[in-house]
Design a protein around this motif. Structure first.
Motif, PDB file in Angstrom:
ATOM      1  N   GLY A 194      -7.711   4.526  14.522  1.00  0.00           N
ATOM      2  CA  GLY A 194      -6.670   5.544  14.416  1.00  0.00           C
ATOM      3  C   GLY A 194      -6.820   6.390  13.166  1.00  0.00           C
ATOM      4  O   GLY A 194      -6.642   7.607  13.201  1.00  0.00           O
ATOM      5  N   PHE A 195      -7.159   5.748  12.048  1.00  0.00           N
ATOM      6  CA  PHE A 195      -7.311   6.497  10.798  1.00  0.00           C
ATOM      7  C   PHE A 195      -8.547   7.385  10.826  1.00  0.00           C
ATOM      8  O   PHE A 195      -8.493   8.558  10.449  1.00  0.00           O
ATOM      9  N   THR A 196      -9.682   6.848  11.248  1.00  0.00           N
ATOM     10  CA  THR A 196     -10.909   7.647  11.241  1.00  0.00           C
ATOM     11  C   THR A 196     -10.848   8.782  12.258  1.00  0.00           C
ATOM     12  O   THR A 196     -11.488   9.816  12.078  1.00  0.00           O
ATOM     13  N   GLU A 197     -10.062   8.596  13.312  1.00  0.00           N
ATOM     14  CA  GLU A 197      -9.888   9.684  14.283  1.00  0.00           C
ATOM     15  C   GLU A 197      -8.991  10.780  13.710  1.00  0.00           C
ATOM     16  O   GLU A 197      -9.241  11.968  13.904  1.00  0.00           O
ATOM     17  N   ALA A 198      -7.934  10.378  12.996  1.00  0.00           N
ATOM     18  CA  ALA A 198      -7.020  11.362  12.403  1.00  0.00           C
ATOM     19  C   ALA A 198      -7.655  12.057  11.196  1.00  0.00           C
ATOM     20  O   ALA A 198      -7.381  13.233  10.947  1.00  0.00           O
ATOM     21  N   TYR A 199      -8.484  11.336  10.436  1.00  0.00           N
ATOM     22  CA  TYR A 199      -9.096  11.877   9.219  1.00  0.00           C
ATOM     23  C   TYR A 199     -10.606  11.635   9.266  1.00  0.00           C
ATOM     24  O   TYR A 199     -11.134  10.772   8.567  1.00  0.00           O
ATOM     25  N   PRO A 200     -11.308  12.380  10.093  1.00  0.00           N
ATOM     26  CA  PRO A 200     -12.731  12.097  10.316  1.00  0.00           C
ATOM     27  C   PRO A 200     -13.618  12.346   9.109  1.00  0.00           C
ATOM     28  O   PRO A 200     -14.792  11.979   9.144  1.00  0.00           O
ATOM     29  N   HIS A 201     -13.091  12.952   8.051  1.00  0.00           N
ATOM     30  CA  HIS A 201     -13.911  13.219   6.868  1.00  0.00           C
ATOM     31  C   HIS A 201     -13.560  12.302   5.700  1.00  0.00           C
ATOM     32  O   HIS A 201     -13.992  12.544   4.583  1.00  0.00           O
ATOM     33  N   VAL A 202     -12.772  11.263   5.962  1.00  0.00           N
ATOM     34  CA  VAL A 202     -12.408  10.323   4.899  1.00  0.00           C
ATOM     35  C   VAL A 202     -13.206   9.042   5.080  1.00  0.00           C
ATOM     36  O   VAL A 202     -13.018   8.333   6.071  1.00  0.00           O
ATOM     37  N   PRO A 203     -14.086   8.698   4.162  1.00  0.00           N
ATOM     38  CA  PRO A 203     -14.827   7.435   4.302  1.00  0.00           C
ATOM     39  C   PRO A 203     -13.878   6.241   4.168  1.00  0.00           C
ATOM     40  O   PRO A 203     -13.161   6.119   3.182  1.00  0.00           O
ATOM     41  N   LEU A 204     -13.873   5.372   5.173  1.00  0.00           N
ATOM     42  CA  LEU A 204     -13.058   4.162   5.138  1.00  0.00           C
ATOM     43  C   LEU A 204     -13.987   2.957   5.272  1.00  0.00           C
ATOM     44  O   LEU A 204     -14.803   2.887   6.189  1.00  0.00           O
ATOM     45  N   VAL A 205     -13.869   2.019   4.350  1.00  0.00           N
ATOM     46  CA  VAL A 205     -14.634   0.773   4.412  1.00  0.00           C
ATOM     47  C   VAL A 205     -13.653  -0.372   4.560  1.00  0.00           C
ATOM     48  O   VAL A 205     -12.715  -0.504   3.772  1.00  0.00           O
ATOM     49  N   ARG A 206     -13.849  -1.189   5.575  1.00  0.00           N
ATOM     50  CA  ARG A 206     -12.947  -2.303   5.851  1.00  0.00           C
ATOM     51  C   ARG A 206     -13.588  -3.615   5.416  1.00  0.00           C
ATOM     52  O   ARG A 206     -14.803  -3.802   5.494  1.00  0.00           O
ATOM     53  N   TYR A 207     -12.738  -4.524   4.964  1.00  0.00           N
ATOM     54  CA  TYR A 207     -13.167  -5.851   4.555  1.00  0.00           C
ATOM     55  C   TYR A 207     -12.274  -6.885   5.239  1.00  0.00           C
ATOM     56  O   TYR A 207     -11.093  -6.622   5.476  1.00  0.00           O
ATOM     57  N   ALA A 208     -12.843  -8.048   5.529  1.00  0.00           N
ATOM     58  CA  ALA A 208     -12.051  -9.212   5.937  1.00  0.00           C
ATOM     59  C   ALA A 208     -11.757 -10.022   4.682  1.00  0.00           C
ATOM     60  O   ALA A 208     -12.664 -10.309   3.896  1.00  0.00           O
ATOM     61  N   TYR A 209     -10.477 -10.379   4.483  1.00  0.00           N
ATOM     62  CA  TYR A 209     -10.079 -11.006   3.230  1.00  0.00           C
ATOM     63  C   TYR A 209      -9.154 -12.178   3.531  1.00  0.00           C
ATOM     64  O   TYR A 209      -8.375 -12.139   4.487  1.00  0.00           O
ATOM     65  N   PRO A 210      -9.188 -13.245   2.720  1.00  0.00           N
ATOM     66  CA  PRO A 210      -8.323 -14.403   2.982  1.00  0.00           C
ATOM     67  C   PRO A 210      -6.837 -14.041   2.912  1.00  0.00           C
ATOM     68  O   PRO A 210      -6.436 -13.054   2.281  1.00  0.00           O
ATOM     69  N   SER A 211      -6.028 -14.859   3.553  1.00  0.00           N
ATOM     70  CA  SER A 211      -4.585 -14.642   3.517  1.00  0.00           C
ATOM     71  C   SER A 211      -4.008 -15.079   2.174  1.00  0.00           C
ATOM     72  O   SER A 211      -4.666 -15.768   1.386  1.00  0.00           O
ATOM     73  N   MET A 212      -2.788 -14.686   1.919  1.00  0.00           N
ATOM     74  CA  MET A 212      -2.034 -15.043   0.709  1.00  0.00           C
ATOM     75  C   MET A 212      -2.791 -14.705  -0.576  1.00  0.00           C
ATOM     76  O   MET A 212      -2.719 -15.434  -1.569  1.00  0.00           O
ATOM     77  N   GLN A 213      -3.474 -13.575  -0.557  1.00  0.00           N
ATOM     78  CA  GLN A 213      -4.150 -13.090  -1.762  1.00  0.00           C
ATOM     79  C   GLN A 213      -3.361 -11.975  -2.435  1.00  0.00           C
ATOM     80  O   GLN A 213      -3.911 -11.173  -3.195  1.00  0.00           O
ATOM     81  N   HIS A 214      -2.065 -11.924  -2.187  1.00  0.00           N
ATOM     82  CA  HIS A 214      -1.220 -10.851  -2.699  1.00  0.00           C
ATOM     83  C   HIS A 214      -1.288 -10.744  -4.220  1.00  0.00           C
ATOM     84  O   HIS A 214      -1.178  -9.640  -4.782  1.00  0.00           O
ATOM     85  N   ARG A 215      -1.481 -11.883  -4.908  1.00  0.00           N
ATOM     86  CA  ARG A 215      -1.517 -11.851  -6.374  1.00  0.00           C
ATOM     87  C   ARG A 215      -2.697 -11.039  -6.897  1.00  0.00           C
ATOM     88  O   ARG A 215      -2.644 -10.539  -8.027  1.00  0.00           O
ATOM     89  N   GLN A 216      -3.745 -10.902  -6.113  1.00  0.00           N
ATOM     90  CA  GLN A 216      -4.879 -10.087  -6.552  1.00  0.00           C
ATOM     91  C   GLN A 216      -4.446  -8.650  -6.807  1.00  0.00           C
ATOM     92  O   GLN A 216      -5.013  -7.960  -7.651  1.00  0.00           O
ATOM     93  N   TRP A 217      -3.456  -8.190  -6.059  1.00  0.00           N
ATOM     94  CA  TRP A 217      -2.944  -6.830  -6.250  1.00  0.00           C
ATOM     95  C   TRP A 217      -1.783  -6.818  -7.244  1.00  0.00           C
ATOM     96  O   TRP A 217      -1.571  -5.809  -7.910  1.00  0.00           O
ATOM     97  N   CYS A 218      -1.042  -7.923  -7.339  1.00  0.00           N
ATOM     98  CA  CYS A 218       0.040  -8.010  -8.326  1.00  0.00           C
ATOM     99  C   CYS A 218      -0.510  -8.047  -9.753  1.00  0.00           C
ATOM    100  O   CYS A 218       0.088  -7.483 -10.677  1.00  0.00           O
ATOM    101  N   ASP A 219      -1.624  -8.750  -9.926  1.00  0.00           N
ATOM    102  CA  ASP A 219      -2.104  -9.061 -11.273  1.00  0.00           C
ATOM    103  C   ASP A 219      -3.239  -8.169 -11.753  1.00  0.00           C
ATOM    104  O   ASP A 219      -3.669  -8.297 -12.900  1.00  0.00           O
ATOM    105  N   HIS A 220      -3.752  -7.303 -10.901  1.00  0.00           N
ATOM    106  CA  HIS A 220      -4.897  -6.483 -11.284  1.00  0.00           C
ATOM    107  C   HIS A 220      -4.661  -5.034 -10.881  1.00  0.00           C
ATOM    108  O   HIS A 220      -4.012  -4.754  -9.870  1.00  0.00           O
ATOM    109  N   SER A 221      -5.186  -4.134 -11.677  1.00  0.00           N
ATOM    110  CA  SER A 221      -5.133  -2.710 -11.346  1.00  0.00           C
ATOM    111  C   SER A 221      -6.244  -2.401 -10.356  1.00  0.00           C
ATOM    112  O   SER A 221      -7.430  -2.503 -10.687  1.00  0.00           O
ATOM    113  N   ARG A 222      -5.872  -2.055  -9.142  1.00  0.00           N
ATOM    114  CA  ARG A 222      -6.848  -1.810  -8.075  1.00  0.00           C
ATOM    115  C   ARG A 222      -6.547  -0.482  -7.412  1.00  0.00           C
ATOM    116  O   ARG A 222      -5.419   0.009  -7.450  1.00  0.00           O
TER     117      ARG A 222
END
Length: 392
Positions: A194-222
C-alpha cells in the motif's frame, strides 16, 4: 539483521508537528508544508511537472483533468474547511461506534470528540447517533451522512495527496520499517504494498524484528518506525520518549500451552480459569505494559500466578519455556506460522481486551515519511476490516 526489500523513491513527507489525523496530517488542512531537503531538484516522472517550473496552482492543476479538478472543488463545498475536524471525528465515531476508541484513534480527548459531534449535530439540526450508557449507534440520518460524506472525503484526500506529489521535487531518504516478526506475512505485505503504491518514489526497507522491543525506541534516538503489538491502547501505556500512531489492527488474545497441558484441549479458556495455572511473566517494557499484557489479577480479583522466566523478549524463548516448563503464555491468536512449533497449542482467551497493532517511533525522529506511513497503514487496516477484533 538483513533487510527485505520493498523499494521505491520519494518526495518530502509531512511536518513532524502535525498529528496523525487524515484531514490535518494528510491533506494539510491547517498544516505546514513539509521540510525541504538540500539535495538537487529532480523531475517527478509519474506526474510530469517540469523541474524548471515552479509548483504553482496552475502547474499543479495541469496534472489533473478538468473533471478531477472540478471534483476537488465539489469536495471542498461538501466538507467546508471549517467543518473538516467535525467531519473527521464523525467518521471515526461512525466506524468505531465508541467515543473512547475514536478519541484514541485521533489522538484527542473523549470530551473533544463529544464536543465535535454535538457541534455537528447542531449544524445538521438532528441527532446523528443514538447513545446509551453501553452502546453507540448511528441514526438513519447519521448513516445517510456517512454514505454521502465518506466518498467525498476520500476523494479530497486523494486529490490533495496527488497535489502534494506534484509539488514535490526532492526525496527525503529511505524509510525503514521494523515489523514484529509474529505478524503474518500477508498483513506485512499489504502494508508495504500500500505504501509503495501510494508513494512509488519513496525507498522503503522492511525488517522482521522480535516482539516487545519497544524499549529500543524509548531509549535510543532513531529515525525509523516499529510496528508491533500493544496490550492496551498505545497512548495510555505512557511509554517514554516515543510517539505512537493510529491503530492498524486488533487481534484477539490466546493462551499458548504445550500440547499436553490441561488447557490444550479447551475450545476457549477464560482469564478466571487461567488464574489456576502458572503463566509466563512478560518482559517488562514498562510495569504498566507488562501488567496490561498479563494482568496481576483477574477482573474478579483473583491473583494470577505470574512466573518470571524470560531473560529476553523473543517469542522463541517464550515458546521454549512453555514447552519445557509447562507454563502458559498470553499472546496473539494468529501469529506467523514461522514462529510456532508443532508441540504448542493456541487456545482462544476470553475475559481480556484484544491486542493492538500500532506503529511506534522516537520523538527525535526526523523522517517525515514516518507520519505518511503510519496514517496510510491505519487507513489500510480500517478499509480491510482489521479494526474489528479478529478482522485481520
Amino acid at each position: 539483521m538483513q533487510p527485505v526489500a520493498g523499494i521505491s523513491a520519494g518526495e518530502p513527507g509531512p511536518s513532524q508537528d502535525e498529528g496523525p489525523h487524515s484531514l490535518v496530517g494528510i491533506t494539510g488542512f491547517g498544516g505546514r508544508s513539509a521540510p525541504r531537503s538540500r539535495s538537487a531538484r529532480h523531475s517527478s516522472p509519474a506526474l510530469d511537472v517540469p523541474a524548471s517550473e515552479p509548483a504553482t496552482t496552475d502547474s499543479i492543476r495541469r496534472v489533473f483533468s478538468r473533471a478531477e479538478w472540478d471534483d476537488v472543488g465539489r469536495c471542498k463545498a461538501v466538507i467546508g474547511m471549517e467543518n473538516a475536524r467535525e467531519i473527521e471525528v464523525f467518521l471515526a465515531v461512525a466506524e468505531e461506534l465508541h467515543f473512547g476508541r475514536a478519541a484514541a484513534r485521533l489522538h484527542l480527548t473523549t470530551s473533544r470528540v463529544s464536543q465535535a459531534i454535538r457541534a455537528l449535530e447542531r449544524r445538521v439540526g438532528a441527532p446523528l447517533f443514538e447513545r446509551t450508557s453501553r452502546t453507540v449507534r448511528l441514526t438513519l440520518l447519521g448513516q445517510a451522512l456517512v454514505d454521502d460524506v465518506r466518498p467525498a472525503v476520500r476523494q479530497l484526500e486523494e486529490a490533495l495527496r496527488r497535489a502534494k506529489r506534484a509539488a514535490s521535487r526532492e526525496p527525503q531518504g529511505v524509510l525503514q520499517v521494523y515489523f514484529v516478526n509474529s505478524l503474518r506475512e500477508e498483513l506485512t505485505a499489504a502494508l508495504v504494498h500500500g505504501f509503495t503504491e501510494a508513494y512509488p518514489h519513496v525507498p522503503l526497507v522492511r525488517y522482521a524484528y522480535p516482539s516487545m522491543q519497544h524499549r529500543q525506541w524509548c531509549d535510543h534516538s532513531r529515525d525509523d518506525v516499529y510496528v508491533s503489538w500493544f496490550p492496551d491502547q498505545p497512548d495510555v501505556l505512557n511509554l517514554p520518549r516515543v510517539r505512537t500512531g493510529p491503530v492498524i489492527l486488533r487481534e484477539p488474545r490466546s493462551v499458548m500451552v504445550r500440547s499436553g497441558h490441561p488447557l490444550a484441549g479447551h475450545e476457549v479458556v477464560d482469564i478466571e480459569e487461567l488464574a489456576e495455572y502458572d503463566v509466563l511473566y512478560p518482559p517488562t517494557v514498562t510495569q504498566r505494559f507488562a501488567d496490561a499484557w498479563t494482568p496481576p489479577v483477574t477482573p474478579s480479583g483473583r491473583p494470577m500466578k505470574r512466573v518470571r522466566r524470560m531473560t529476553d523478549s523473543f517469542m522463541e524463548e517464550a515458546i521454549t519455556i512453555v514447552v519445557h516448563e509447562d507454563i502458559a503464555h498470553v499472546t496473539i491468536s494468529r501469529p506467523a506460522p514461522s514462529v510456532l512449533r508443532p508441540d504448542v497449542v493456541l487456545v482462544p482467551l476470553s475475559g481480556l481486551p484484544p491486542f493492538w497493532l500500532a506503529p511506534l517511533w522516537s520523538i527525535f525522529a526526523q523522517n517525515g515519511w514516518i507520519r505518511e506511513f503510519t496514517e496510510l497503514a491505519a487507513r489500510i487496516g480500517s478499509d480491510a476490516g482489521w479494526l474489528d477484533a479478529g478482522g485481520g
